[in-house]
Write an enzyme that holds these catalytic residues in place. Structure first.
Site, mmCIF file in Angstrom:
data_model
loop_
_atom_site.group_PDB
_atom_site.id
_atom_site.type_symbol
_atom_site.label_atom_id
_atom_site.label_comp_id
_atom_site.label_asym_id
_atom_site.label_seq_id
_atom_site.Cartn_x
_atom_site.Cartn_y
_atom_site.Cartn_z
ATOM 1 N N ASP A 196 10.721 4.658 12.586
ATOM 2 C CA ASP A 196 11.463 3.669 13.386
ATOM 3 C C ASP A 196 12.846 3.302 12.854
ATOM 4 O OD1 ASP A 196 10.211 2.318 11.289
ATOM 5 O OD2 ASP A 196 9.204 0.844 12.553
ATOM 6 N N ASP B 10 0.858 -1.181 0.000
ATOM 7 C CA ASP B 10 0.000 0.000 0.000
ATOM 8 C C ASP B 10 0.900 1.238 0.000
ATOM 9 O OD1 ASP B 10 0.992 -0.001 2.611
ATOM 10 O OD2 ASP B 10 -0.803 -0.983 3.373
ATOM 11 N N ASP C 127 1.569 5.229 1.389
ATOM 12 C CA ASP C 127 1.241 6.289 2.331
ATOM 13 C C ASP C 127 1.810 7.597 1.797
ATOM 14 O OD1 ASP C 127 0.014 4.655 4.337
ATOM 15 O OD2 ASP C 127 2.007 3.934 4.840
HETATM 16 P P1 ATP Z 1 4.599 -3.132 6.114
HETATM 17 O O1 ATP Z 1 5.172 -3.625 4.837
HETATM 18 O O2 ATP Z 1 4.577 -4.127 7.190
HETATM 19 O O3 ATP Z 1 3.298 -2.378 5.970
HETATM 20 P P2 ATP Z 1 5.588 -0.536 6.768
HETATM 21 O O4 ATP Z 1 6.977 -0.031 6.958
HETATM 22 O O5 ATP Z 1 4.773 0.073 5.690
HETATM 23 O O6 ATP Z 1 5.705 -2.094 6.591
HETATM 24 P P3 ATP Z 1 3.508 0.303 8.537
HETATM 25 O O7 ATP Z 1 3.143 -0.272 9.853
HETATM 26 O O8 ATP Z 1 2.542 0.228 7.416
HETATM 27 O O9 ATP Z 1 4.870 -0.411 8.139
HETATM 28 O O10 ATP Z 1 3.953 1.798 8.809
HETATM 29 C C1 ATP Z 1 4.229 2.743 7.781
HETATM 30 C C2 ATP Z 1 5.422 3.622 8.195
HETATM 31 O O11 ATP Z 1 5.138 4.286 9.422
HETATM 32 C C3 ATP Z 1 6.699 2.839 8.464
HETATM 33 O O12 ATP Z 1 7.422 2.601 7.260
HETATM 34 C C4 ATP Z 1 7.425 3.764 9.412
HETATM 35 O O13 ATP Z 1 8.038 4.836 8.716
HETATM 36 C C5 ATP Z 1 6.293 4.338 10.240
HETATM 37 N N1 ATP Z 1 6.036 3.526 11.456
HETATM 38 C C6 ATP Z 1 5.158 2.518 11.588
HETATM 39 N N2 ATP Z 1 5.160 2.017 12.821
HETATM 40 C C7 ATP Z 1 6.061 2.725 13.509
HETATM 41 C C8 ATP Z 1 6.525 2.693 14.860
HETATM 42 N N3 ATP Z 1 6.064 1.809 15.719
HETATM 43 N N4 ATP Z 1 7.467 3.599 15.218
HETATM 44 C C9 ATP Z 1 7.921 4.518 14.327
HETATM 45 N N5 ATP Z 1 7.546 4.582 13.055
HETATM 46 C C10 ATP Z 1 6.621 3.709 12.644
HETATM 47 MG MG MG Z 2 2.655 -0.361 5.327
#
Ligand code: ATP
Ligand code: MG
Length: 404
Positions: free
Chosen positions: A114, A39, A41
């Site tokens: 993170d 997805d 963002d």
């Molecule tokens: P996934 O492929 O699992 O969706 P993702 O990196 O996109 O991985 P998400 O949980 O969708 O993870 O979060 C989107 C973004 O938000 C992350 O890439 C990160 O930049 C930020 N983020 C998410 N969770 C946290 C957290 N617990 N602490 C800090 N930043 C976070």
């Molecule tokens: Mg994500």
């Protein structure tokens, strides 16, 4: 319109209205690594209110507005996109959530994320990467590195420990040593994270083909004993640990299968109820994991017992999963597994033939109803499955004999 096209559209609209707007986080990481993002963002310097003005109230939802996130609805069948205003997080007093957020610029928004690989922005119109945290370098070096001081970042939000392990295992990356050492020293605090969130991470980790790596990392980081303190046999007895990880390595199955393997000694001793509570599993997951745990051994020895004992198991929804667990026990699938898989490939009228008799037939035969009905029907069914009888006539006379 594809999700990607919609994600470009959202950025374009914000930029045309005079705002800065970029793809952010996981989608940038995935795209730079050559994976198709799940997805997209978007991050922007527009405030939530301004985002709503650009897209219109009807096409936006203010679900996450307290963190500055507005959901922008897509055209039919295209997932909505979350548009987040660049923000800096206030203090973290609960070890998980920021106490407050303040709107700021892209650089500070990167710093609150993170890991470096998750901290990048990308402008899909100019194709420019905005990397304030060294994410590109770590992505190339395949490293999970906390942004800033790893101790502080993990102290703020303990969930990051599990996210580090998940990203390291699913991408086959290394957790950079200082980040790893911070995880080790904070491992005992993982249970400050809610069961739901832990469950979500465990589901992703154990559901992935890289689950064995994840479980090794969980143990190495000290998280495993915190997540499952009863799992002493893993930690104290290497004669249990190595075979268990080898099973996870061989497993071709999903989360439920992996959970049944990992949690086997726990479920044997305490039942599934404790882990169900702890990881907030769904009722369906609970049922499946339990069923797999109770039945894979029977399927593993299927060729040694009567078909009538195996057939009722093979027609259950979780039979394939239990077979996957049985098949993971050794390098080569057992005779039982091979036997079951051949039978599962049978046409359904052969695998699960219609019963020769039902309760109505017993009434017609003048057999007095009662608990014996189930016994009689069960015995007739077994005889049918085992090929001892194959006609309604034979079934009737068997029922009469049994009732007499
Ligand atoms: P996934 O492929 O699992 O969706 P993702 O990196 O996109 O991985 P998400 O949980 O969708 O993870 O979060 C989107 C973004 O938000 C992350 O890439 C990160 O930049 C930020 N983020 C998410 N969770 C946290 C957290 N617990 N602490 C800090 N930043 C976070
Ligand atoms: Mg994500």
């Amino acid at each position: 319109m594809s999700p990607r096209e919609f994600a470009i559209e959202v950025v374009k609209k914000l930029q045309l209205a005079g705002y800065q707007a970029l793809w952010a986080g996981g989608c940038v990481r995935d795209q730079l690594a050559g994976r198709i993002p799940k997805d997209y963002d978007v991050a922007t310097n527009a405030t939530p209110e301004q985002v709503r003005e650009v897209f219109g109230r009807k096409r936006t939802l203010p679900i996450g507005v307290s963190f500055g996130v507005i959901t922008v609805l897509g055209p039919q069948r295209v997932e909505p996109i979350e548009v987040a205003t660049f923000r800096r997080d206030g203090g973290y007093s609960d070890g998980r959530h920021p106490d407050s957020v303040e709107f700021t610029d892209a650089r500070e928004d990167a710093l609150r994320r993170d890991f470096t690989i998750n901290g990048m922005f990308f402008d899909p119109l100019t194709k420019q990467v905005h990397d304030y945290v060294g994410g590109r370098e770590d992505l190339a070096a395949r490293k999970i590195r906390a942004i800033g001081n790893p101790h502080l970042r993990i102290d703020e939000d303990k969930l990051r420990m599990l996210r580090a392990v998940r990203f390291a295992s699913t991408f086959e990356f290394e957790i950079e040593p200082q980040t790893m050492s911070a995880i080790r020293s904070h491992a005992a605090e993982i249970n400050l994270v809610s069961g739901e969130r832990i469950g979500t991470e465990m589901r992703k980790m154990l559901g992935s083909p890289h689950r064995a790596v994840a479980v090794r990392l969980l143990r190495k980081s000290g998280l495993l004993t915190e997540l499952v303190p009863e799992g002493r046999s893993w930690n104290e007895q290497s004669q249990h640990w190595e075979p268990m990880v080898a099973k996870l390595e061989r497993l071709e199955g999903d989360f439920e299968c992996a959970a049944a393997i990992l949690l086997e000694p726990i479920i044997e001793r305490f039942g599934i109820g404790m882990m169900f509570e702890r990881w907030k599993l769904s009722n369906q997951e609970r049922k499946s994991i339990n069923w797999i745990s109770q039945n894979w051994r029977k399927l593993d020895r299927a060729e040694q017992v009567a078909w009538s004992q195996i057939q009722p198991l093979l027609v259950q929804a979780d039979a394939e999963r239990a077979l996957a667990v049985a098949a993971s026990q050794a390098a080569e699938p057992s005779r039982g597994v091979v036997f079951c898989r051949k039978r599962l490939a049978w046409p359904s009228d052969l695998l699960d033939p219609r019963p020769l008799l039902d309760g109505g037939d017993l009434i017609k035969l003048g057999i007095k109803s009662g608990p014996r009905y189930a016994q009689i029907l069960g015995a007739v069914r077994n005889a049918q499955l085992d090929g001892e009888i194959d006609s309604v006539e034979q079934a009737r006379s068997m029922a009469k004999k049994l009732s007499g």
